[in-house]
Design an enzyme around this catalytic site. Structure first.
Site, PDB file in Angstrom:
ATOM      1  N   ARG A 138       0.854  -1.316   0.040  1.00  9.74           N
ATOM      2  CA  ARG A 138      -0.013  -0.154  -0.084  1.00  9.74           C
ATOM      3  C   ARG A 138       0.773   1.241   0.080  1.00  9.74           C
ATOM      4  NH1 ARG A 138      -2.015  -3.518   4.004  1.00  9.74           N
ATOM      5  NH2 ARG A 138      -4.030  -4.349   3.695  1.00  9.74           N
ATOM      6  N   LYS A 163      -2.554  -1.939   7.491  1.00  2.80           N
ATOM      7  CA  LYS A 163      -3.884  -1.965   7.919  1.00  2.80           C
ATOM      8  C   LYS A 163      -4.399  -2.764   8.831  1.00  2.80           C
ATOM      9  CE  LYS A 163      -7.777  -0.562   4.974  1.00  2.80           C
ATOM     10  NZ  LYS A 163      -8.509  -0.681   3.683  1.00  2.80           N
ATOM     11  N   HIS A 269      -2.937   2.729  -5.492  1.00  7.33           N
ATOM     12  CA  HIS A 269      -3.203   1.154  -5.255  1.00  7.33           C
ATOM     13  C   HIS A 269      -3.303   0.423  -6.318  1.00  7.33           C
ATOM     14  CE1 HIS A 269      -4.711  -0.667  -1.487  1.00  7.33           C
ATOM     15  NE2 HIS A 269      -5.466  -1.356  -2.193  1.00  7.33           N
ATOM     16  N   ARG A 272      -0.906  -2.499  -6.396  1.00 11.16           N
ATOM     17  CA  ARG A 272      -1.093  -3.423  -5.382  1.00 11.16           C
ATOM     18  C   ARG A 272      -2.033  -4.442  -6.106  1.00 11.16           C
ATOM     19  NH1 ARG A 272      -0.946  -5.079   0.162  1.00 11.16           N
ATOM     20  NH2 ARG A 272      -3.166  -5.496   0.819  1.00 11.16           N
ATOM     21  N   HIS A 295      -3.752  -9.683   3.995  1.00  6.97           N
ATOM     22  CA  HIS A 295      -5.480  -9.737   4.137  1.00  6.97           C
ATOM     23  C   HIS A 295      -5.591 -10.856   5.511  1.00  6.97           C
ATOM     24  CE1 HIS A 295      -6.267  -8.846  -0.256  1.00  6.97           C
ATOM     25  NE2 HIS A 295      -5.935  -7.516   0.491  1.00  6.97           N
ATOM     26  N   TYR A 304      -9.675 -10.855  -6.560  1.00  4.79           N
ATOM     27  CA  TYR A 304      -8.705 -10.834  -7.659  1.00  4.79           C
ATOM     28  C   TYR A 304      -8.928 -12.200  -8.692  1.00  4.79           C
ATOM     29  CZ  TYR A 304      -6.456  -7.565  -5.034  1.00  4.79           C
ATOM     30  OH  TYR A 304      -5.932  -6.398  -4.564  1.00  4.79           O
TER      31      TYR A 304
END
Length: 322
Positions: A138, A163, A269, A272, A295, A304
């Protein structure tokens, strides 16, 4: 005589005590102030479940905000009542009308498009973007990297407190190893100059500067991508060298995309998203990509697979072409 602090000042103090970022502080202050003004400057202590529901519903119906924006406002109010006012909200069961969540398939670049954008970036911004794409970072993760987070011996990049508050280790792209080594040397030289000029301190998270008083002057804690100039910290008013600004990096990427004549909306972004999609195309399994991206849930990473599915649809032909 003790001066009673204003509510928003207490919010700021609490945010800083919790070691939240400056952007989070500004966001929470904005929504809390907006909430108070929505209810004609009524003190939050005098309000509760009904007022919160009315406010959040208004954001969705009248303001037509996105689901993520409404969630952001709700998080600010949760922080206000739980952390600042000490109110137990567990039995409130907030039932506001929620903004409709739009599940969008992320836009990605082809490998050639990534190459085009990177070729139109110069100097440090070229290296930062290559690292962002090469590691799936990120924007805030790449600009917050410190010298100590790069391990050239084992070709690793360490990401701390991302995050999702998950630490992770990512393979360092070997194509960037020499350039990163040069950047580390440049940071060391710049830091030595800052020390000589009477500066050299760097911001440390979680009050580490109180626990380790000399750490802020150590080279290993310096940012990998330092700003060009010494600046004044908006919170502490201390003059020191921060990292490159996110807005400046974003602006350089936008200009590079324009020069590359891409019609896609290119933001930081997108690199990524492209990283994850290209790994999937190369046959890397979903669980490994989930770990690389940091994640919490594999469901987040599965978006994805939908990108790949949409790409495969492009191979279908129209009946007109039969």
């Amino acid at each position: 005589m003790e001066v009673k602090k204003k509510l928003l000042d207490i919010v700021r103090d609490t945010v800083r005590f919790k070691h939240y970022s400056l952007s989070t502080e500004r966001t929470y202050i904005h929504w809390i102030k907006h909430y108070i003004f929505f209810h004609n400057k009524k003190h939050p202590k005098e309000m509760g479940k009904e007022e919160i529901e009315e406010y959040l519903t208004s954001l969705a119906i009248k303001n037509k905000v996105a689901s993520s924006t409404q969630n952001q406002a709700f998080s600010a109010l949760l922080f206000l009542y739980k952390e600042v006012l000490g109110v137990d909200m567990s039995e409130w069961n907030i039932q506001a009308l929620r903004a409709q969540e739009r599940k969008r398939i992320p836009v990605v670049l082809t490998k050639d498009e990534v190459k085009l954008v990177i070729e139109n970036l110069k100097g440090i911004y070229n290296l930062i973007t290559m690292l962002m794409y090469g590691c799936g970072l990120r924007m805030n993760e790449v600009i917050n990297l410190r010298v100590k987070d790069i391990d050239l011996g084992f070709d690793k990049v360490y990401v701390w407190d991302s995050k999702s508050l998950k630490d992770r280790v990512i393979p360092l792209p070997l194509k960037l190893k020499q350039r990163i080594a040069v950047q580390l040397e440049a940071v060391s030289e710049l830091h030595a100059k800052d020390i000589k000029d009477g500066f050299g301190a760097v911001y440390l998270p979680y009050a580490l500067e109180k626990k380790y008083k000399n750490a802020q002057f150590e080279t290993k804690w310096q940012y990998l991508f330092p700003a060009a100039n010494i600046s004044t910290d908006p919170r502490t008013k201390i003059k020191r060298r921060h990292h490159i600004l996110a807005n400046t990096l974003g602006r350089n990427i936008k200009v590079a995309a324009q020069k590359a004549n891409l019609n896609k909306r290119v933001t930081s972004h997108i690199f990524r998203h492209s990283y994850a999609t290209h790994l999937l195309q190369a046959g890397i399994d979903l669980r490994s990509i989930q770990e690389l991206l940091g994640h919490k849930s594999v469901e987040t990473t599965m978006i994805y697979t939908h990108v790949i599915s949409e790409m495969n649809k492009a191979k279908l032909i129209s009946p007109l072409d039969f």
